[in-house]
Structure formats: structure tokens, C-alpha cells
Design an enzyme around this catalytic site. Structure first.
Site, mmCIF file in Angstrom:
data_model
loop_
_atom_site.group_PDB
_atom_site.id
_atom_site.type_symbol
_atom_site.label_atom_id
_atom_site.label_comp_id
_atom_site.label_asym_id
_atom_site.label_seq_id
_atom_site.Cartn_x
_atom_site.Cartn_y
_atom_site.Cartn_z
ATOM 1 N N SER A 23 0.939 -0.944 0.016
ATOM 2 C CA SER A 23 0.067 -0.091 -0.026
ATOM 3 C C SER A 23 0.797 1.150 0.070
ATOM 4 C CB SER A 23 -0.790 0.066 1.311
ATOM 5 O OG SER A 23 -1.499 1.204 1.310
ATOM 6 N N TYR A 48 -3.163 -1.426 10.245
ATOM 7 C CA TYR A 48 -2.952 -1.454 8.838
ATOM 8 C C TYR A 48 -1.506 -1.041 8.336
ATOM 9 C CZ TYR A 48 -4.481 -1.290 3.752
ATOM 10 O OH TYR A 48 -4.580 -1.466 2.622
#
Length: 251
Positions: free
Chosen positions: A140, A153
Site C-alpha cells: 500500500s 494497517y
């Protein structure tokens, strides 16, 4: 680009995984769609309806037995494994760090980081036995930067980047390339839920201002990068972090 390649796609029931599975199949790959949700079969069926080859294997990538079974089933069906897109993941709890429970923290790391480790572990074994292959992991943009209310996350995705580099170093000379894509804000169902969350909606308005391209991305735009990395067109690329983020990280 991928004629007759056997490729596993985890998290293939929707979003980036589904879009990528369709693109890979359109490029000639034999796709093994995997997901914890039975709706992964819908992706496989959509591929077959378009004239492609696909099967569905249900698996929880946070359980090593499931991952081993996924790879074994792929070998049973196709006799080899040429590529993998390790994309399955879970979203953040949208809580400040001090409010995260240990269960929320461990769940995110089990799926978003340990799950990728387990996939690489078993995929590499199959690929080494077959003469090589290519692996792409979904990290990401948040593997290099951070946003609030996403500590678990952000931590997991930073870990995926380190894991990708370590695996690329270990297996490059053995014929297995390992790379990662770093999506920015991609309009998947997961992101749509976050955008609609009352604690996050205003933040996403601000995030849009930090995308020089002027919009959020679409799942097939990530899939195209994955398709290239899995193909021989990227034969000299390993250990790379390919940002598909609309320029988010340059601001």
C-alpha cells in the site's frame, strides 16, 4: 502476455483481486481464484463466461493449513504454479492506536502480513520445484507513509514491503521474482466503506487534494501493473515497489 501461465490470486472475490483476476485471464493465464468468501466462485465463473480458464479454492490465508491446501490444489489441477498475486487483506478498525484491542491488532497482522508470509512460503516451494515464477504482493502507499486511525494497517503494510524485499533477495538467483504494488486510494468496496464512515469521510476529502492526478484510482489500474510484473516483460524486475497511487506519495 501470460498465455497458459498458472496464477493464484488471493482476495479474488472483489475489488482489486477480482479486477486483476479478470485481466490475467484475458491475458491467457489459468487463474486459481482464492478468497475466504464463497463469492470468489463468482469471479471464477465470470472468467469462464469470458472464455477463460479459472477455478475457485476457498482459503483463509491466515491459516497455514489453508494456504498449503490452496497451493496443493493448484498443483493438483494444473501440475505447476507460475505466478501469484497475494492480495487478500482486511481493512483497519478506524480507531486511534490507544483504543485498538489486542484482538484487532493481531487480526490485522495475521491477515495483512502473516498471510502474505504464508503465501510466499508455500508458493516459493512450488515455484522452485517447477523452475521459477513470479510473485506480486499487495502492499500500500501506507506501507511508506501513514494516516491516522490505521496503526495496525499501516504497520502490516510496512511489513509487507520489508517481506517483499527479503524474499526478492533470497530467491532472485533461484528464478523467483518477488515484487509489490503499492495502491493509493482505489475505489474498492473496502475503501467505499471507509469513505462513508463518519470518522473518515472528511479525511478522504482532504486525501483527494493530495492526488496530483485529481481523482482516486480504479481496481483495473492496479491490475494492469500486476499483470506486467507477472509477465516476462518484467523479467529484470525484482524487489520493486510499484506505486499505483495517482502521485499521492510525491506530495
Amino acid at each position: 502476455m501470460l498465455n497458459d501461465r498458472v496464477i493464484i490470486v488471493t482476495g479474488g472475490a472483489g475489488g482489486i483481486g477480482r479486477a486483476t483476476a479478470l485481466l490475467l485471464a484475458d491475458a491467457g493465464a489459468r487463474v486459481v481464484v482464492s478468497d475466504l468468501s464463497d463469492s470468489g466462485e463468482e469471479t471464477a465463473a465470470a472468467i469462464r463466461e469470458r472464455g477463460g480458464q479459472a477455478s475457485f479454492v476457498k482459503a483463509d490465508i491466515g491459516r497455514e493449513a489453508d494456504v498449503a491446501a490452496l497451493v496443493d490444489e493448484t498443483l493438483s489441477i494444473h501440475g505447476r504454479l507460475d505466478g501469484a498475486f497475494n492480495n487478500a487483506g482486511v481493512e483497519q478498525a478506524v480507531l486511534p492506536l490507544h483504543e485498538l484491542s489486542i484482538e484487532q491488532w493481531e487480526h490485522a497482522l495475521r491477515i495483512d502480513l502473516t498471510g502474505v508470509f504464508l503465501c510466499i512460503k508455500h508458493q516459493v516451494r512450488a515455484m522452485l520445484a517447477g523452475g521459477g515464477g513470479s510473485i506480486v504482493n499487495t502492499a500500500s502507499a501506507l506501507g511508506e507513509v501513514a494516516i491516522p486511525r490505521a496503526a495496525e494497517y499501516v504497520t502490516a503494510k510496512h511489513g509487507v514491503i520489508g517481506l517483499t524485499r527479503a524474499a526478492a533477495l533470497e530467491y532472485g538467483a533461484l528464478g523467483v521474482r518477488v515484487n509489490a504494488v503499492l495502491p493509493g486510494i482505489i475505489r474498492t468496496p473496502m475503501i467505499e466503506r471507509a469513505i462513508e464512515h463518519p470518522d473518515f469521510s472528511a479525511f478522504f476529502d482532504k486525501l483527494l487534494e493530495h492526488h496530483p492526478i485529481g481523482r482516486f484510482g480504479q481496481p483495473p489500474e492496479v491490475g494492469e501493473a500486476v499483470k506486467w510484473l507477472l509477465s516476462d516483460a518484467a523479467s529484470f524486475v525484482t524487489g520493486a515497489m510499484i506505486a499505483v497511487d495517482g502521485g499521492y506519495r510525491v506530495l
